[in-house]
Structures are given as C-alpha cells and as structure tokens.
Design a protein around this motif. Structure first.
Motif, PDB file in Angstrom:
ATOM      1  N   SER A  81       0.810  -1.222   0.000  1.00  0.00           N
ATOM      2  CA  SER A  81       0.000   0.000   0.000  1.00  0.00           C
ATOM      3  C   SER A  81       0.840   1.266   0.000  1.00  0.00           C
ATOM      4  O   SER A  81       0.289   2.371   0.087  1.00  0.00           O
ATOM      5  CB  SER A  81      -0.924   0.015   1.234  1.00  0.00           C
ATOM      6  N   GLY A  82       2.154   1.119  -0.077  1.00  0.00           N
ATOM      7  CA  GLY A  82       3.032   2.275  -0.059  1.00  0.00           C
ATOM      8  C   GLY A  82       4.266   2.047   0.791  1.00  0.00           C
ATOM      9  O   GLY A  82       4.598   0.916   1.166  1.00  0.00           O
ATOM     10  N   TYR A 105      13.664   9.387 -10.491  1.00  0.00           N
ATOM     11  CA  TYR A 105      12.832   8.262 -10.898  1.00  0.00           C
ATOM     12  C   TYR A 105      13.492   7.554 -12.079  1.00  0.00           C
ATOM     13  O   TYR A 105      13.995   8.192 -13.006  1.00  0.00           O
ATOM     14  CB  TYR A 105      11.430   8.734 -11.302  1.00  0.00           C
ATOM     15  N   PHE A 106      13.482   6.205 -12.027  1.00  0.00           N
ATOM     16  CA  PHE A 106      13.999   5.408 -13.125  1.00  0.00           C
ATOM     17  C   PHE A 106      12.931   4.384 -13.520  1.00  0.00           C
ATOM     18  O   PHE A 106      12.400   3.673 -12.669  1.00  0.00           O
ATOM     19  CB  PHE A 106      15.284   4.678 -12.727  1.00  0.00           C
ATOM     20  N   ASN A 107      12.642   4.327 -14.824  1.00  0.00           N
ATOM     21  CA  ASN A 107      11.621   3.404 -15.303  1.00  0.00           C
ATOM     22  C   ASN A 107      11.966   2.963 -16.724  1.00  0.00           C
ATOM     23  O   ASN A 107      13.057   3.254 -17.229  1.00  0.00           O
ATOM     24  CB  ASN A 107      10.239   4.050 -15.230  1.00  0.00           C
ATOM     25  N   THR A 113       9.712  -0.723  -7.075  1.00  0.00           N
ATOM     26  CA  THR A 113       8.285  -1.022  -7.093  1.00  0.00           C
ATOM     27  C   THR A 113       7.994  -2.258  -7.933  1.00  0.00           C
ATOM     28  O   THR A 113       8.870  -2.794  -8.607  1.00  0.00           O
ATOM     29  CB  THR A 113       7.478   0.163  -7.655  1.00  0.00           C
ATOM     30  N   ASP A 114       6.738  -2.674  -7.899  1.00  0.00           N
ATOM     31  CA  ASP A 114       6.319  -3.875  -8.602  1.00  0.00           C
ATOM     32  C   ASP A 114       5.875  -3.604 -10.036  1.00  0.00           C
ATOM     33  O   ASP A 114       5.490  -4.529 -10.748  1.00  0.00           O
ATOM     34  CB  ASP A 114       5.153  -4.524  -7.838  1.00  0.00           C
ATOM     35  N   LEU A 147       5.398   8.540  -4.669  1.00  0.00           N
ATOM     36  CA  LEU A 147       5.684   7.205  -5.203  1.00  0.00           C
ATOM     37  C   LEU A 147       5.098   7.063  -6.609  1.00  0.00           C
ATOM     38  O   LEU A 147       3.993   7.528  -6.875  1.00  0.00           O
ATOM     39  CB  LEU A 147       5.089   6.119  -4.306  1.00  0.00           C
ATOM     40  N   PRO A 148       5.824   6.363  -7.485  1.00  0.00           N
ATOM     41  CA  PRO A 148       5.262   6.083  -8.810  1.00  0.00           C
ATOM     42  C   PRO A 148       4.266   4.926  -8.786  1.00  0.00           C
ATOM     43  O   PRO A 148       3.461   4.773  -9.703  1.00  0.00           O
ATOM     44  CB  PRO A 148       6.494   5.723  -9.638  1.00  0.00           C
TER      45      PRO A 148
END
Length: 260
Positions: free
Chosen positions: A186-187, A241-243, A225-226, A205-206
C-alpha cells in the motif's frame, strides 16, 4: 575507377576490423575470477534461493524455500525445518551469532548452529521481512503489519491503526541513523521508532506496491516497485525516478534481501 578502389579499401578495412575483433576478445573484469555453477547435483536441495549470507568464519549460508544450507567451499550441509514447514525467505545474524530466518507459513525461525527452532506461536505464521536493531528484531508481517521481537516474545505491534501505511509488509531496510524504511503493498513507511511518515502515489511514489529497498553509503534510499521502476529518496524527499521510459529493462524491481 578511383571511387571503386576507395570503396574496396574501406570495405577491406571494415571487414578486417570486424574479423580482428572476433579473434580478440576485450578483457573483462570477470576474467580474474573462476565462476562455478552450483545446483541440485552439488547438494542444493532447491533451485529457489532467497538469501545468501557469509558468517565471520567464512561459511556461506544459503536460504532456499525448503532448507537452510551451509557451504564450506567443498560440500553442502542441510538443516531441516522438521515437520513445521513454511517457506523460508531471508536471514539476519544478531550480535551473538544467532541467525534469524523469516518464513511464510511457519513464522520466525532461529538457528544456533545445530538446529532450527520455530517461534510461530509468538511471532505469527506469515513473516515476510526482517531487520535488526540492538538485538531487537523488526518483523514485517504479511497481513499483520510490523512486530518488534525481543528475547523470544513480541514487545510491540504496529498496524495501519497505528500509522503504518499498510499491513502487507514486503521488505524492511534500516538506514545509517537506525530508522526503518518499510515497503508494503500500500506504499512506503519511514519509521523513526515513534512515528510513521508515509508515502504513496499521492505524495511521491510512482506505484504503491514496494518490493525492494536499498540504503546506499551516500544516504540515498532506492525504492523498487512492482510495476513502475525505482524512486530515489534523499532524506524524506523523492528526487529521482527510473523506469522503462528512461532506460530500465523492466519496471518490476525485486531484490534478494541483503544479509547483515
């Protein structure tokens, strides 16, 4: 004719360079190491490995979903869970050398060098994550929040009712100040021992499903994150942020929990 000669010369240089590169391999950092693959045929009872830890004596401890294994450089020795069961997930060592192992299905295990002992009756069955501070264990419960475990019993219990962002805890990491970063479905919660500071998609959070946390030596906290990659915290501020849009091959970030 001149253009044809120039083109042929360039083509010869190009093909010669490619051929030479195929013959000559650029030295790699890993050339200095001997890499050996160890598997079921060598004594590892399961290919699902969740944690690897080296103790002060040099033994390698391997946590598989089935057993705790010790490797001395030549052979493996397995330590069975007995009839209690559960899926082992991590490992952390306290100041006395006792190893503590969380499990889903059988709660918390301890290992004193000879055998595994279960504390499921006091810890609860679903222990997903573990950290330690001054020999107090911080247990991340899958569905039951955060428990503090000391001298064979739970001394404190925190859930969403106490300020924790979520009760399905996936990972816990301690920073250099002794504070805890707690990843849930949930965070993210930051816990200073008294209060929780929470982060969700509403404030930085992303994505809310947190799967891994790593505190770097420079103080940055990298949170995986998932689905939406990594967010980097400096202090309590998300700064980077990295994505997949800026270089990651996948937005799903997991970790084989670092041992202490």
């Amino acid at each position: 004719m001149i253009k044809r000669i120039i083109f042929t010369a360039v083509l010869w240089v190009f093909t010669s360079t490619v051929f030479a590169q195929n013959l000559y391999q650029i030295p790699s950092h890993w050339d200095n190491f001997v890499i050996r693959n160890l598997g079921v045929d060598d004594g590892i009872t399961s290919q699902q490995i969740y944690n690897i830890h080296q103790d002060e004596d040099g033994f390698i401890w391997i946590v598989s979903n089935r057993q705790l294994l010790r490797y001395d450089g030549l052979k493996f020795r397995a330590f069975d869970k007995g009839n209690i069961g559960g899926t082992l997930y991590g490992l952390i060592e306290d100041s006395d050398g006792t190893m503590w192992i969380p499990s889903i299905g059988a709660g918390l295990y301890s290992f004193n060098g000879d055998s595994l002992k279960s504390y499921s009756s006091s810890s609860g069955d679903l222990v997903k994550a573990i950290e330690i501070r001054i020999d107090t264990l911080y247990l991340g419960m899958y569905g039951d929040g955060l428990k503090l475990f000391y001298q064979d019993s739970v001394i404190a219990h925190y859930t969403v009712d106490d300020g924790l962002v979520g009760d399905e805890v996936w990972t816990i990491e301690k920073d250099s100040s002794g504070n805890f970063w707690i990843g849930t479905n949930s965070g993210l919660s930051y816990f200073d021992g008294k209060t929780f500071t929470n982060f969700t998609t509403e404030n930085g959070l992303p994505y809310n499903n947190i799967r891994s946390i790593e505190v770097l030596e420079n103080g940055e906290v990298w949170v995986g994150t998932d689905k939406e990659g990594i967010v980097v915290f400096e202090g309590l501020i998300p700064t980077k942020y990295f994505n997949e849009q800026n270089g990651l091959q996948s937005g799903i970030i997991t970790s084989d929990r670092k041992s202490t």
